[in-house]
Design a protein around this motif. Structure first.
Motif, mmCIF file in Angstrom:
data_model
loop_
_atom_site.group_PDB
_atom_site.id
_atom_site.type_symbol
_atom_site.label_atom_id
_atom_site.label_comp_id
_atom_site.label_asym_id
_atom_site.label_seq_id
_atom_site.Cartn_x
_atom_site.Cartn_y
_atom_site.Cartn_z
ATOM 1 N N THR A 122 1.150 2.062 -5.230
ATOM 2 C CA THR A 122 2.373 2.431 -5.967
ATOM 3 C C THR A 122 3.162 3.374 -5.117
ATOM 4 O O THR A 122 2.879 3.774 -4.055
ATOM 5 C CB THR A 122 1.576 3.142 -7.362
ATOM 6 O OG1 THR A 122 0.904 4.352 -6.721
ATOM 7 C CG2 THR A 122 1.034 2.443 -8.079
ATOM 8 N N ASN A 123 4.274 3.866 -5.651
ATOM 9 C CA ASN A 123 5.166 4.749 -4.867
ATOM 10 C C ASN A 123 5.638 4.475 -3.615
ATOM 11 O O ASN A 123 5.712 5.100 -2.595
ATOM 12 C CB ASN A 123 4.383 6.233 -4.710
ATOM 13 C CG ASN A 123 4.281 6.942 -6.004
ATOM 14 O OD1 ASN A 123 5.098 6.825 -7.199
ATOM 15 N ND2 ASN A 123 2.938 7.172 -6.400
ATOM 16 N N GLN A 158 8.626 3.546 -1.139
ATOM 17 C CA GLN A 158 9.994 3.933 -1.238
ATOM 18 C C GLN A 158 10.962 2.804 -0.700
ATOM 19 O O GLN A 158 10.939 2.450 0.500
ATOM 20 C CB GLN A 158 10.527 5.284 -0.373
ATOM 21 C CG GLN A 158 9.552 6.625 -0.832
ATOM 22 C CD GLN A 158 10.119 6.977 -2.374
ATOM 23 O OE1 GLN A 158 11.268 6.689 -2.742
ATOM 24 N NE2 GLN A 158 9.210 7.147 -3.209
ATOM 25 N N GLU A 202 14.721 3.871 -4.170
ATOM 26 C CA GLU A 202 13.819 3.948 -5.335
ATOM 27 C C GLU A 202 12.663 3.905 -5.476
ATOM 28 O O GLU A 202 12.066 3.412 -4.083
ATOM 29 C CB GLU A 202 14.392 2.522 -6.392
ATOM 30 C CG GLU A 202 15.610 2.707 -6.990
ATOM 31 C CD GLU A 202 16.027 1.606 -7.951
ATOM 32 O OE1 GLU A 202 14.930 1.112 -8.424
ATOM 33 O OE2 GLU A 202 16.947 1.137 -7.845
ATOM 34 N N THR A 203 11.625 4.175 -6.159
ATOM 35 C CA THR A 203 10.190 3.915 -6.119
ATOM 36 C C THR A 203 9.545 2.738 -6.803
ATOM 37 O O THR A 203 9.979 2.496 -7.900
ATOM 38 C CB THR A 203 9.472 5.352 -6.910
ATOM 39 O OG1 THR A 203 10.100 6.530 -6.198
ATOM 40 C CG2 THR A 203 7.968 5.331 -6.695
ATOM 41 N N ASP A 242 6.423 -0.370 -7.079
ATOM 42 C CA ASP A 242 5.120 -0.325 -6.986
ATOM 43 C C ASP A 242 4.839 -1.957 -6.365
ATOM 44 O O ASP A 242 5.587 -2.583 -6.927
ATOM 45 C CB ASP A 242 4.153 -0.693 -8.130
ATOM 46 C CG ASP A 242 4.235 0.899 -8.889
ATOM 47 O OD1 ASP A 242 4.680 1.770 -8.220
ATOM 48 O OD2 ASP A 242 3.699 0.591 -9.931
ATOM 49 N N GLY A 291 4.014 9.081 3.006
ATOM 50 C CA GLY A 291 4.281 8.030 2.434
ATOM 51 C C GLY A 291 4.435 6.700 3.185
ATOM 52 O O GLY A 291 4.638 5.671 2.705
#
Ligand code: CA
Ligand code: CA
Ligand code: CA
Ligand code: CA
Ligand code: CA
Length: 364
Positions: free
Chosen positions: A105-106, A108, A112-113, A115, A165
């Motif tokens: 998930t998350n 970038q 936007e984020t 999955d 991230g």
């Protein structure tokens, strides 16, 4: 005087030997082998292809509505399947010879984020990257073009560094080469891949799982050992053997699927499927990864037992009344129809474990 010195030296030597042997048995824990049995709560509908076709699974947990979580799976002759937690087939995507699958998930992308779901495809030797639309449920390609891996691909697992991230795919091969490919936004909202590191083991490697929080990737060298490496590309290429196949070892060939039950802090477990014998070996998630127990999934609840497992996946998230302390999903080589996946409640494993699996790890 001389005699006293010799006696003291002998005593010191014995104490040292005791210490060393004590340490070895603590690390390997061989005398303590315990095999327990559990039953699956339910099974998925069969995959679409006959023969050896079902392979790997990935779990998407729905925040706030865990009973509406989804199970993504591969039919390695045909493509990607989406099941609900009751095992119903909700969607199928003909995507070729997709062998392994994983998600994060998350991610970038284009401001936007999203999955993302990633699968490795063995006809073209590429990675396919998809965005997950859980409400439909559906997936949609978001790569610029399928990511060329530049070798004959076999297994796949993702790693996401929780601090930066940055998201990576570990792609394994039958030659023992493991490529780490960073997944990046190309600036136009599409995913591209860039090789950042290469690891090399001696034998066939398929199963892999990353511990995002602790920064490790585990690799299953099928006929030899489970290895642990630093997951970040800057972490170096020095691997540690978690456990190896040897006389008295709970591991046996082929070491296939790997998955992690994540508890608070460093608590939790690493699970490995030993394909030929049908065992699952459980180790502590934290070093030195002490062996905990072995389990088998036997027939019960109207569901046949599990054998010859390829891929497995685990979540420690509570997923409703059937899976209040998490879920383990295992591919089953022999079903009464085409192959499928069995769903085991982690609380059933805790109950059967005679106190060896701690409840504390489940309370997160
Ligand atoms: Ca198989
Ligand atoms: Ca394999
Ligand atoms: Ca079976
Ligand atoms: Ca496999
Ligand atoms: Ca069945």
């Amino acid at each position: 005087m001389m005699r006293w010195t010799i006696a003291l030296l002998l005593l010191a030597g014995m104490a040292f030997l005791l210490l060393v042997s004590g340490r070895q048995s603590a690390a390997r824990n061989r005398e303590d082998k315990l095999v327990i049995s559990v039953t699956a709560k339910l099974e998925t509908e069969p995959v679409l292809s006959a023969g050896d076709a079902a392979d790997d699974v990935a779990l998407w947990v729905k925040p706030g509505h865990p009973e509406k979580s989804l199970l993504f799976a591969t039919d390695k002759k045909r493509g990607i399947l989406i099941y609900d937690l009751q095992g119903h087939l909700k969607a199928f995507y003909p995507k070729g010879k997709t062998n392994n699958i994983d998600l994060r998930t998350n991610f970038q992308l284009g401001g936007e984020t999203v999955d993302i779901l990633v699968a490795d495809e063995r006809h073209q030797d590429v990675l396919e990257v998809f965005a997950i639309y859980p409400e439909i449920p559906a997936i949609r390609s978001i790569h610029q073009e399928p990511i060329q891996v530049g070798m004959e691909v076999y297994g796949l697992g993702l790693y996401q560094n929780p601090r930066t991230g940055r998201t990576f795919a570990f792609v394994t091969s039958k030659q023992g080469v493991v490529k780490q490919i960073e997944l990046l936004d190309n600036g136009h909202g599409q995913v591209v891949g860039r090789e950042v590191r290469r690891l090399k083991l001696d034998g066939v490697v398929e199963g892999t799982v990353a511990d995002d929080a602790l920064g490790w990737v585990f690799l299953a060298e099928e006929d030899r050992a489970i290895w642990r490496f630093p997951a970040d590309p800057e972490g170096g290429n020095q691997g540690v053997v978690v456990d190896s196949i040897s006389p008295g070892s709970p591991l046996s060939p082929d070491i296939e699927g790997l998955a992690i039950y994540t508890g608070p802090g460093t608590s939790g477990y690493l699970v490995a499927s030993c394909q030929h014998i049908g065992d699952f070996a459980v180790y502590e998630r934290r070093p030195p990864h002490r062996y905990v127990l072995t389990f088998r999934i036997v027939a019960g609840n109207g569901v046949d037992g599990v054998s010859g497992t390829d891929g497995i996946e685990i979540t420690s998230a509570p997923l409703g009344p059937l899976f209040p302390q998490g879920l383990l999903v295992a591919q089953d080589n022999e079903n009464d129809a085409n192959q499928n996946f069995k769903l085991v409640s982690w609380s059933d494993l805790i109950r059967a474990s005679r106190g060896r699996l701690s409840l504390a790890a489940a309370l997160n």
